[in-house]
Design a protein around this motif. Structure first.
Motif, PDB file in Angstrom:
ATOM      1  N   ILE A 152     -80.496  17.063  86.566  1.00 59.55           N
ATOM      2  CA  ILE A 152     -79.664  16.894  85.213  1.00 59.55           C
ATOM      3  C   ILE A 152     -80.873  16.098  84.346  1.00 59.55           C
ATOM      4  N   LYS A 153     -81.167  16.543  83.257  1.00 60.90           N
ATOM      5  CA  LYS A 153     -82.225  15.800  82.237  1.00 60.90           C
ATOM      6  C   LYS A 153     -81.413  14.584  82.176  1.00 60.90           C
ATOM      7  N   LYS A 171     -81.299  13.170  78.972  1.00 57.31           N
ATOM      8  CA  LYS A 171     -80.758  13.400  77.797  1.00 57.31           C
ATOM      9  C   LYS A 171     -79.501  14.176  78.060  1.00 57.31           C
ATOM     10  N   ASP A 172     -79.375  14.884  78.896  1.00 60.16           N
ATOM     11  CA  ASP A 172     -77.855  15.702  79.193  1.00 60.16           C
ATOM     12  C   ASP A 172     -76.916  15.018  80.076  1.00 60.16           C
ATOM     13  N   HIS A 211     -73.999  12.695  80.633  1.00 55.27           N
ATOM     14  CA  HIS A 211     -73.113  12.103  79.714  1.00 55.27           C
ATOM     15  C   HIS A 211     -71.774  11.598  80.483  1.00 55.27           C
ATOM     16  N   GLN A 227     -70.516  14.234  86.448  1.00 58.53           N
ATOM     17  CA  GLN A 227     -71.719  14.833  86.723  1.00 58.53           C
ATOM     18  C   GLN A 227     -72.444  14.247  88.040  1.00 58.53           C
TER      19      GLN A 227
END
Length: 168
Positions: free
Chosen positions: A108-109, A111-112, A114, A118
């Motif tokens: 998972i990046k 920035k992604d 959230h 996740q």
């Protein structure tokens, strides 16, 4: 009846009463007793996380093998169960994290990133996931050193995070 016999009978009766009472007290308070616990009706909770479709707490009331237990959580196809003792019998509260196969996780990046879910779905404990998400909300960019400095994160957790998070 003779007064002497009455006295002897009264003394014997009192003696037996005192000895019996003392015996009961010694037995009741000083001799350890074997406690038999019937585990057949006791319930226990197994927490399953990691590479499963439905992570969470599962309640059982009789012993089950680890294979039977993880079956109810729907193990994912990219799970690595090779190191688990699937025939181990579980009969008490237990926690198991089903690992992912190496390279099976798409990172998972930063920035992604959230939501706590996740990270939980990738095998991160909920408390650590919440710490990471709070840090993410406060920091557009971060370093592994900053993450390592967060409360509750050590080298082992950091290595796990490096496998699933891309900081670039």
């Amino acid at each position: 009846m003779n007064k002497k016999i009455k006295k002897i009978l009264i003394i014997c009766f009192c003696s037996f009463t005192v000895v019996g009472g003392l015996s009961f007290l010694v037995y009741e308070f000083f001799i350890p007793k074997k406690v038999v616990i019937n585990n057949s009706s006791d319930k226990y909770v197994v927490t399953i996380d990691g590479a499963v479709e439905t992570p969470g707490d599962y309640v059982f009331n009789k012993p089950k093998t680890l294979r039977e237990i993880i079956f109810v959580a729907n193990v994912l196809t990219n799970a690595d169960i090779t190191l688990l003792d699937l025939e181990k019998v579980i009969s008490e509260d237990y926690q198991v994290v089903i690992p992912y196969k190496v390279g099976a996780i798409k990172k998972i990046k930063w920035k992604d990133l959230h939501s706590v879910e996740q990270l939980i779905n990738l095998g991160i404990k909920s408390s650590i996931a919440q710490t990471i998400i709070n840090h993410r909300r406060q920091n557009e960019k971060t370093t592994w050193e900053e993450i390592l400095a967060l409360k509750g994160i050590g080298q082992v957790t950091l290595a796990q995070l490096k496998d699933i998070i891309d900081l670039s």
